[in-house]
Write a protein that holds these residues in place. Structure first.
Motif, PDB file in Angstrom:
ATOM      1  N   TYR A  69       0.831  -1.209   0.000  1.00 46.56           N
ATOM      2  CA  TYR A  69       0.000   0.000   0.000  1.00 46.56           C
ATOM      3  C   TYR A  69       0.865   1.257   0.000  1.00 46.56           C
ATOM      4  O   TYR A  69       0.586   2.228  -0.715  1.00 46.56           O
ATOM      5  N   SER A  70       1.945   1.267   0.787  1.00 48.03           N
ATOM      6  CA  SER A  70       2.777   2.460   0.930  1.00 48.03           C
ATOM      7  C   SER A  70       3.441   2.884  -0.371  1.00 48.03           C
ATOM      8  O   SER A  70       3.862   4.033  -0.510  1.00 48.03           O
ATOM      9  N   ALA A  71       3.538   1.963  -1.330  1.00 49.01           N
ATOM     10  CA  ALA A  71       4.208   2.279  -2.596  1.00 49.01           C
ATOM     11  C   ALA A  71       3.470   3.350  -3.380  1.00 49.01           C
ATOM     12  O   ALA A  71       4.050   3.962  -4.284  1.00 49.01           O
ATOM     13  N   SER A  72       2.218   3.614  -3.052  1.00 45.21           N
ATOM     14  CA  SER A  72       1.480   4.670  -3.745  1.00 45.21           C
ATOM     15  C   SER A  72       1.935   6.058  -3.299  1.00 45.21           C
ATOM     16  O   SER A  72       1.669   7.048  -3.986  1.00 45.21           O
ATOM     17  N   GLU A  73       2.638   6.136  -2.155  1.00 43.66           N
ATOM     18  CA  GLU A  73       3.089   7.422  -1.636  1.00 43.66           C
ATOM     19  C   GLU A  73       4.600   7.538  -1.538  1.00 43.66           C
ATOM     20  O   GLU A  73       5.144   8.641  -1.685  1.00 43.66           O
ATOM     21  N   CYS A 133       3.146   3.808   6.657  1.00 43.08           N
ATOM     22  CA  CYS A 133       2.822   5.223   6.791  1.00 43.08           C
ATOM     23  C   CYS A 133       2.344   5.524   8.215  1.00 43.08           C
ATOM     24  O   CYS A 133       1.614   4.738   8.815  1.00 43.08           O
ATOM     25  N   ALA A 134       2.771   6.665   8.726  1.00 44.41           N
ATOM     26  CA  ALA A 134       2.248   7.196   9.978  1.00 44.41           C
ATOM     27  C   ALA A 134       1.711   8.585   9.684  1.00 44.41           C
ATOM     28  O   ALA A 134       2.278   9.317   8.868  1.00 44.41           O
ATOM     29  N   SER A 135       0.624   8.959  10.325  1.00 43.45           N
ATOM     30  CA  SER A 135      -0.108  10.154   9.919  1.00 43.45           C
ATOM     31  C   SER A 135      -0.160  11.233  10.987  1.00 43.45           C
ATOM     32  O   SER A 135      -0.324  10.949  12.175  1.00 43.45           O
ATOM     33  N   ASP A 190       1.288  12.393   5.767  1.00 43.90           N
ATOM     34  CA  ASP A 190       1.903  11.097   6.042  1.00 43.90           C
ATOM     35  C   ASP A 190       3.423  11.152   5.981  1.00 43.90           C
ATOM     36  O   ASP A 190       4.001  11.836   5.128  1.00 43.90           O
ATOM     37  N   VAL A 191       4.053  10.422   6.887  1.00 44.05           N
ATOM     38  CA  VAL A 191       5.491  10.173   6.832  1.00 44.05           C
ATOM     39  C   VAL A 191       5.686   8.663   6.802  1.00 44.05           C
ATOM     40  O   VAL A 191       4.784   7.902   7.161  1.00 44.05           O
ATOM     41  N   LEU A 192       6.872   8.236   6.351  1.00 43.95           N
ATOM     42  CA  LEU A 192       7.136   6.796   6.282  1.00 43.95           C
ATOM     43  C   LEU A 192       8.031   6.382   7.446  1.00 43.95           C
ATOM     44  O   LEU A 192       9.097   6.954   7.661  1.00 43.95           O
TER      45      LEU A 192
END
Length: 290
Positions: free
Chosen positions: A120-124, A179-181, A264-266
């Protein structure tokens, strides 16, 4: 991935959702008082966690989900079908387990992601390069973390992390990311916290990862000499503070998620980087109770 391995994954998923838990590997990862952390055991519990996610993401955080999700009042997508769902339940709440869910995480293992539609994170975030630099390591993505307002305490965060740790030990995971928001779509409102993360917790060298170029928003918004560490950490969401406490690093650049109304940050966490305090507290075996 071979057909045989795919068959094994499907069988494992079917067994898990049917509640056929191996007696040698209980799905209960830890307890603190009346709180318990374990995996969802059936589709009904997954649906209940999606309903809780809807209440938090839409009703509280003003996310805008696809029309079908809004109609059903469930936060769901295709990733839910291939992920394991980690739950914190409060056994003091009367009712069925579905009524007792107070926190959740969505867990996606490397081999399952590769067999399906990726992470999922690959979109961001540009995680492809990170994975390519570590072909021998097994990654796991953490996502959709949320906790009911009355349970946003250190105890609940500790149990969620106990569950993540125990699950990682069980599945021989080498590194976590996800991701953390921060709330809202204006990074400037979180300038202190984001600047502190960029200046003090940035993932570097072999663990470096960046927001996708077309989505990149700068995090280093304040000069380091005026960034007060205590105030910066105090202003962060509890889960972000929890990540820092156990030794996580932060990717370069933030991403605005307009659908979820977040910045969002990773998070990147090689399990060899876990703080000694974490390992002493939870134990290398991943079992924990109090």
């Amino acid at each position: 991935m071979t057909v045989e391995l795919l068959d094994r994954l499907e069988n494992a998923k079917a067994n898990r959702l049917a509640g056929e838990v191996d007696g040698r590997e209980s799905d209960v990862f830890g307890r603190l008082g009346t709180l318990e952390v374990r995996l969802a055991r059936n589709p009904s519990e997954v649906k209940a966690s999606q309903a809780m996610r809807y209440r938090i993401f839409v009703e509280e955080m003003k996310a805008r989900l696809p029309s079908e999700a809004m109609r059903l009042k469930l936060d769901f997508d295709a990733f839910d079908d291939i992920c394991d769902h980690l739950l914190v339940l409060d056994r003091a709440i009367e009712g069925d387990p579905e009524d007792q869910i107070v926190g959740t995480y969505r867990l996606l293992r490397h081999e399952v992601a590769l067999a399906n539609s990726g992470f999922y994170s690959a979109s961001e975030f540009s995680i492809e390069a990170l994975l390519e630099r570590h072909p021998e390591k097994r990654f796991m993505e953490l996502g959709r973390s949320c906790v009911l307002p009355d349970y946003r305490t250190k105890r609940t965060v500790e149990l969620l992390w106990q569950g993540n740790w125990a699950y990682s030990v069980r599945h021989n995971i080498d590194a976590l990311f996800g991701c953390a928001s921060f709330p809202g779509v204006q990074p400037e409102k979180h300038a202190l916290a984001l600047s502190f993360l960029a200046q003090n917790a940035s993932a570097k060298d072999e663990w470096a990862v960046s927001a996708r170029p077309e989505l990149f928003r700068a995090m280093d918004l304040m000069p380091s000499e005026i960034v007060d560490a205590r105030r910066a950490v105090a202003s962060m969401p509890p889960l972000v503070k929890g990540y820092l406490r156990i030794g996580a690093m932060i990717g370069t650049g933030a991403v605005i998620d307009h659908a979820f109304n977040t910045t969002d940050v990773l998070i990147v966490l090689p399990l060899t980087s876990l703080s000694g305090r974490f390992l002493n507290y939870y134990g290398a075996s991943g079992r924990f109770s109090s």
